[in-house]
Design an enzyme around this catalytic site. Structure first.
Site, PDB file in Angstrom:
ATOM      1  N   SER A 123       0.816  -1.217   0.000  1.00 24.31           N
ATOM      2  CA  SER A 123       0.000   0.000   0.000  1.00 24.31           C
ATOM      3  C   SER A 123       0.844   1.259   0.000  1.00 24.31           C
ATOM      4  CB  SER A 123      -0.918   0.013   1.230  1.00 24.31           C
ATOM      5  OG  SER A 123      -0.143  -0.004   2.425  1.00 24.31           O
ATOM      6  N   HIS A 144      -2.571  -3.272  -5.972  1.00 28.10           N
ATOM      7  CA  HIS A 144      -2.988  -2.879  -4.627  1.00 28.10           C
ATOM      8  C   HIS A 144      -4.500  -2.970  -4.481  1.00 28.10           C
ATOM      9  CE1 HIS A 144      -3.524   0.473  -1.437  1.00 28.10           C
ATOM     10  NE2 HIS A 144      -3.472  -0.708  -0.867  1.00 28.10           N
ATOM     11  N   GLU A 156      -5.433  -0.572  -7.492  1.00 25.86           N
ATOM     12  CA  GLU A 156      -4.428   0.308  -8.082  1.00 25.86           C
ATOM     13  C   GLU A 156      -3.358  -0.552  -8.759  1.00 25.86           C
ATOM     14  OE1 GLU A 156      -4.297   4.239  -5.223  1.00 25.86           O
ATOM     15  OE2 GLU A 156      -3.240   2.454  -4.524  1.00 25.86           O
ATOM     16  N   ASN A 194      -3.685   6.565  -0.957  1.00 24.10           N
ATOM     17  CA  ASN A 194      -3.026   6.874   0.319  1.00 24.10           C
ATOM     18  C   ASN A 194      -2.305   8.208   0.301  1.00 24.10           C
ATOM     19  OD1 ASN A 194      -3.735   4.833   2.120  1.00 24.10           O
ATOM     20  ND2 ASN A 194      -2.294   3.408   1.203  1.00 24.10           N
TER      21      ASN A 194
END
Length: 508
Positions: A123, A144, A156, A194
Site C-alpha cells: 500500500s 494494490h 491500483e 493513500n
C-alpha cells in the site's frame, strides 16, 4: 485484452485478511489458486474460512452456489514456495517491509517460469524499490487491493521504473476480468489513494488540535454536511489509529517532511495511550458493550428571526430559499451584494467561508455581526450546517443566524472560528493534492477521481468537486489558509494554472 488465462494458476503469498481476500477473488474468477503462508497451517485455515464465507453468501443468494463451490474446490494450500513453480501470476500480500518483500521476490525468481508475472499488494512501498533486487524487474508490478478485497472494487495497478508496459497491461486487464475497477498509477509514495486521502484525515485531526470542534461533531459534519460515508475520527478508529498514523508518517517522510503531510499530535497521543480504535475497544470513541453512541454538539433551538433576506443566486442561497419556502417561512429575495453575503437574519450577515476566519472577515468588511457557513455537498439536502461567528459578533446575531438555519430544517453545529471551517478546508486540500498528483504524472485526472470514489467512498472525486465549486474558489480558500497558517496550504502550480487559464483538468 491481455488478461491472464483463467486456466493459469494464481498464487497468493500471505494468508492474512488481505491475502485470503485476494485468493477468494481470483478463485471466484475461475482460476486455480494456491495460497502460501510461512505460518504452519495458516493457508489451510484461511481456505476453510473462505469456504465458510462463500457458503454463507450462497445461502443468502449473494453469489451463485455452483460458482462458490467451484471456487472452494479451486483453492489449495502450498507447503513450500516450490509448489508455486507452475503459476502464471504470484500476488504477494505479506508484511509491509521492503526487505521482506524484496527477499521474497528474489527467491521466487529462481522458482517460477520466466513468463510468470509478479505483483505486490503493497500500500505504500515503492514498486521500484521492491524490484531493484530482482534480475528481471520488468515482470513486477503493483496490484494494490483495498480491504475487504472481495467487496471493494478498486485495484491500483502500479508501475515502477522497470515495470514493462505489457506487465502493467496484463495486471490491469486481469483485475478487470476479476470484476474489479482498476486504475493506473506510477510508483510514488502513497500511490493515488493513500496520498490524496491524507488531507481528509489531516485536516480533521488539525481541527481537533485547534479545538475547533469535538470528535463526534466533526464526524457528523463530515457526513451530514459534506456527504462523506464516515467522518475522519470514526474512519481512523476503524482503520486503526496506529495503522493510519504509520501511513501518514511514511508519506510524510517520503515527501521529505512536506508540511501538508505532517502527522498529527492528537493521533499520536491516542497511539501512545493504546487507544487504537475498534480493535482495541477504544479510540476517539468507546466501543465497549453498552457505551453510549457518540452524539454531536448542536445548537439549542432559537426563535425564527423577524427579518430574513437571501441574496443572489448562489447554490447555497437558492437552497436556503427552497427550504424556507417548503417550511412556509417568509423571506425577502434580494439582488446579489458586492460583499458576497448569502443571507441576513435580523442584524446577522451570513457568508460562505472563503478561507478567512469570521473574525478577519468581519474586520475586513467592517461588519461585526458576521457569521460564516461551510461548504456542503448539496445544500438542498444537507442535514447539518456548521456555523462560525466572529469574535466581535453580538450574541443576538448568533441567535438570529441559528434561528434562520433551523427554520430551513438544518441542524446547526457551532464551531470555533477557525479559517476554512470543516468541509471547505478539507475539500480544498483534497482538490489541491489531487491536482498536484495528476500534474506530476502519477495518474490521470479520471483515475484520481475514480480511485477516491471507489477506494474510500468519497461522494465526489476531488477534481469533480473542484470543478463544481470552481478552481478560483479553491485557490482563494487555500490562499487565505496559507496566509493564516503557512506553507501547509500553499496552492499547487496545477491549481494556479487552472485558475489563470480558466481550463479545468478533464475528468471523465
Amino acid at each position: 485484452m491481455a488478461t491472464l488465462d483463467s486456466q493459469r494458476a494464481v498464487a497468493v503469498i500471505g494468508a492474512g485478511t488481505m491475502g485470503a481476500g485476494i485468493a477468494q477473488v481470483a478463485a471466484m474468477a475461475g482460476h486455480p489458486v494456491i495460497l502460501y503462508d510461512t505460518r504452519e497451517g495458516a493457508a489451510a485455515q484461511a481456505i476453510a474460512g473462505i469456504g465458510k464465507t462463500l457458503q454463507t453468501l450462497a445461502s443468502r443468494q449473494k453469489v451463485d452456489s455452483a460458482q462458490a463451490a467451484r471456487a472452494v474446490a479451486a483453492l489449495k494450500p502450498a507447503q513450500t514456495l516450490a509448489d508455486l513453480a507452475d503459476c502464471g501470476l504470484v500476488v504477494e500480500a505479506i508484511v509491509e517491509r521492503l526487505d521482506a518483500k524484496a527477499q521474497l521476490f528474489a527467491a521466487l525468481e529462481d522458482i517460477v517460469s520466466p513468463a510468470c508475472l509478479l505483483a505486490t499488494n503493497t500500500s505504500s512501498i515503492p514498486v521500484t524499490a521492491i524490484g531493484a533486487a530482482l534480475k528481471h524487474p520488468g515482470r513486477l508490478g503493483g496490484m494494490h487491493f483495498f480491504n475487504p478485497a472481495p467487496r471493494l472494487p478498486l485495484v491500483e495497478i502500479i508501475s515502477g521504473l522497470d515495470t514493462r508496459p505489457d506487465t502493467a497491461q496484463c495486471l490491469f486487464d486481469t483485475a478487470f476480468a476479476w470484476g474489479k475497477s482498476p486504475v493506473r498509477a506510477r510508483s510514488t509514495p502513497g500511490f493515488i489513494v493513500n496520498r490524496v486521502a491524507r488531507p481528509f484525515y489531516g485536516e480533521g485531526l488539525r481541527l481537533l488540535q485547534e479545538q475547533a470542534v469535538d470528535a463526534a461533531t466533526l464526524d457528523y459534519i463530515a457526513r451530514a454536511c459534506g456527504g462523506f460515508r464516515m467522518g475522519p475520527c470514526e474512519l481512523t478508529d476503524l482503520i486503526g489509529q496506529d495503522v493510519n498514523a504509520a501511513v501518514s508518517r511514511s508519506v510524510w517522510a517520503a515527501f521529505h517532511h512536506a508540511p501538508r503531510f505532517e502527522p498529527s499530535l492528537v493521533q499520536q497521543e491516542l497511539v501512545d495511550g493504546g487507544r487504537l480504535g475498534r480493535k482495541a475497544g477504544r479510540g476517539f470513541f468507546d466501543y465497549a458493550d453498552g457505551a453510549p453512541a457518540p452524539a454531536p454538539s448542536l445548537a439549542a433551538s432559537q426563535p425564527r428571526p423577524d427579518v430574513i433576506a437571501l441574496f443572489g443566486g448562489s447554490p447555497l442561497a437558492q437552497a436556503l430559499g427552497s427550504r424556507l419556502r417548503a417550511a412556509g417561512v417568509p423571506f425577502q429575495a434580494c439582488a446579489e451584494r458586492g460583499d458576497g453575503r448569502v443571507a441576513q437574519a435580523d442584524e446577522a450577515l451570513l457568508y460562505l467561508t472563503d478561507g478567512r476566519s469570521a473574525t478577519q472577515r468581519a474586520h475586513d468588511l467592517g461588519q461585526p455581526a458576521t457569521l460564516l457557513l461551510d461548504l456542503s455537498l448539496d445544500p438542498a439536502t444537507a442535514r447539518c450546517m456548521p456555523l462560525a461567528a466572529a469574535r466581535q459578533c453580538p450574541p443576538a446575531a448568533v441567535a438570529a443566524a441559528t434561528g434562520l438555519l433551523q427554520a430551513a430544517g438544518l441542524d446547526v453545529a457551532p464551531i470555533r472560528d477557525v479559517p476554512g471551517m470543516v468541509v471547505m478546508r478539507t475539500v480544498a486540500m483534497l482538490a489541491n493534492e489531487a491536482l498536484d498528483t495528476v500534474s506530476q504524472g502519477v495518474c490521470s485526472a479520471a483515475d484520481v477521481d475514480q480511485a477516491m470514489r471507489l477506494g474510500v467512498n468519497y461522494p465526489l472525486g476531488p477534481l469533480a468537486w473542484c470543478a463544481r465549486i470552481g478552481a478560483d474558489t479553491v485557490g482563494t480558500v487555500l490562499t487565505h489558509l496559507h496566509a493564516a497558517y503557512g506553507e501547509r496550504y500553499l496552492p499547487c502550480a496545477a491549481l494556479k494554472s487552472s485558475i489563470y487559464s480558466g481550463i479545468p483538468l478533464h475528468v471523465a
